[in-house]
Design a protein around this motif. Structure first.
Motif, mmCIF file in Angstrom:
data_model
loop_
_atom_site.group_PDB
_atom_site.id
_atom_site.type_symbol
_atom_site.label_atom_id
_atom_site.label_comp_id
_atom_site.label_asym_id
_atom_site.label_seq_id
_atom_site.Cartn_x
_atom_site.Cartn_y
_atom_site.Cartn_z
ATOM 1 N N ILE A 1 -45.651 64.178 -62.372
ATOM 2 C CA ILE A 1 -46.186 62.840 -62.637
ATOM 3 C C ILE A 1 -45.284 62.035 -63.569
ATOM 4 N N LEU B 1 -43.995 58.334 -62.531
ATOM 5 C CA LEU B 1 -44.262 57.136 -63.337
ATOM 6 C C LEU B 1 -42.984 56.529 -63.898
ATOM 7 N N LEU C 1 -51.482 55.876 -67.719
ATOM 8 C CA LEU C 1 -51.880 57.281 -67.655
ATOM 9 C C LEU C 1 -52.843 57.510 -68.811
ATOM 10 N N ILE D 1 -54.610 58.174 -63.530
ATOM 11 C CA ILE D 1 -53.645 57.088 -63.454
ATOM 12 C C ILE D 1 -54.447 55.897 -62.960
#
Length: 102
Positions: free
Chosen positions: A20, A24, A42, A68
């Protein structure tokens, strides 16, 4: 009132088992390249998941959870396809802080 879209899963899954951070970071760089403001966050232990309409999602989560959240529905749908084992949904809120944080 803004409409927020989310992808939620257990913190362990979202933060440790999936890339993740990389996803991101790439999204942030893409936004910078096109001069777009960041419209995603987040959040760990999101408060909105306690809403009655998300009861079925909450019962599937292994606590603690992470989410998210974005103003961009297509980004959240893409995350669902990319990550797979997340629940998605949406909610409206007057205040982002009230719905996200405890």
């Amino acid at each position: 009132m803004p409409n927020y879209y989310f992808a939620v899963a257990s913190q362990n899954f979202l933060l440790r088992e999936e890339p993740i951070e990389e996803i991101l970071r790439e999204r942030t760089n893409y936004y910078k390249n096109i001069n777009k403001d960041i419209d995603f966050w987040l959040v760990t232990n999101p408060h909105f998941i306690n809403r009655s309409e998300f009861k079925s999602i909450k019962t599937q989560l292994i606590n603690p959870s992470a989410a998210i959240i974005s103003l961009d529905q297509q980004f959240i749908q893409w995350l669902k396809l990319r990550i797979g084992f997340v629940a998605i949904g949406n909610f409206t809120a007057e205040s982002f802080d009230m719905e996200i944080n405890h």
